[in-house]
Scaffold this motif. Structure first.
Motif: not given
Length: 344
Positions: A263, A270, A279
């Motif tokens: 991530s 996001k 992301g």
């Protein structure tokens, strides 16, 4: 000839020099291979036979005086007072500005530390390798693109027998092969080192870079073991909130194979320009060691299994410190390196 010699003798006796540069200019003018004295030596063969003895003696006298004068002037400069008598050897030394660790070294040591706590030891091997350890033992077909000169730097190429090729290693997997050839499981190693590929140099690629690969071979090793190690590594390296994602991929030396994403540590998953608004950011490749690779190294694939993974240190460093140009890692610009003084 005699008149020229007498003229040069007068010049030599009057030689003066204000500094070492002027003295060197005088030496070149009179004593170098193209100097005035050597020119006279070259003309000596044209001197009549009845004058050779006298001219020869005068030439030797000129050369000896020129060498003596130059040597005396040189000794005079070397013996001059340099002002060091006032130097106080008991005073504290001027502070020496210390350098900093290179960002790639900082990150490499972090990776090594994480895997060391998991029981992995370091293994190293030569950067100049034979075809067997770089390609053949790792299940690369003879016509695989990686064996082409546009992808690999060749030291010696043999068109009739690719096994005799000598190349700059394209990955540190060659070290894994060398360890498996000389040791029996359990094997648990990491292989850090520099590798080379025939890439066009740009802000995102270079013809050399650094890798860390890991190998674990033992009985009953599964993909679950690999996934847990990858998750632990990602959390230790990028923070406890880091998530991982495995995507199916292909490598000749592992089956099944996967690419691992984390991530995005900039936007927290996001979506941002760095992760292309997905992301996720890819950081390494991994998979279960292909049975052919185990067998090629003398390990029974029916008894043992294993996993392997590999990552580029530059890639991890970019993610941690957001370095925008890969070339900065090899330019040795101290302004860039000073930015990492607080990183260790």
């Amino acid at each position: 000839m005699i008149a020229k010699i007498n003229q040069l003798l007068q010049e030599v006796e009057a030689l003066k020099a204000a500094n070492a540069e002027e003295l060197e200019a005088l030496r070149i003018k009179y004593l170098s291979k193209k100097g005035a004295i050597n020119e006279l030596m070259a003309d000596f063969r044209n001197v009549p036979a009845d004058l050779k003895k006298e001219v020869g003696m005068r030439l030797n006298e000129l050369k000896d005086k020129a060498q003596g004068k130059i040597a005396a002037l040189k000794e005079q400069f070397e013996s001059q007072d340099t002002g060091c008598d006032d130097l106080d050897l008991t005073r504290s030394a001027y502070p020496v500005e210390l350098g900093t660790r290179h960002p790639l070294t900082i990150v490499k040591n972090e990776i090594i530390d994480i895997f060391a706590r998991l029981g992995f030891s370091i293994a190293e091997g030569p950067e100049m390798e034979d075809d067997w350890h770089v390609f053949s033992a790792l299940n690369f077909a003879e016509d695989h693109p990686a064996r082409d000169m546009q992808d690999t730097f060749f030291i010696e190429a043999n068109e009739k027998d690719v096994a005799k090729n000598i190349v700059l290693r394209t990955h540190t997997s060659s070290v894994q092969v060398r360890v498996m050839e000389n040791a029996q499981p359990p094997i648990r190693i990491i292989c850090p080192g520099r590798v080379y590929r025939n890439e066009a140099i740009s802000y995102r690629a270079h013809c050399f870079f650094h890798q860390v690969e890991a190998l674990y071979v033992d009985k009953n090793v599964s993909f679950t073991d690999l996934k847990q190690v990858l998750l632990l590594f990602a959390k230790e390296m990028f923070g406890n909130d880091t998530k991982i994602r495995l995507r199916p991929s292909y490598f000749p030396f592992t089956e099944p194979s996967a690419e691992m994403d984390i991530s995005c540590n900039i936007c927290g998953g996001k979506g941002c320009p760095f992760c292309k608004h997905t992301g996720w950011v890819e950081i390494l490749g991994c998979g279960m060691v292909d049975p052919n690779v185990l067998e090629a190294s003398g390990i029974d694939s029916k008894v043992y299994s294993g996993y392997a993974l590999g990552m580029g240190i530059e890639r991890i460093t970019n993610l941690k410190y957001q370095v925008k140009d890969l070339r900065m890692f090899s330019e040795n610009d101290t302004r860039f390196l000073k930015e990492f003084e607080a990183a260790y």
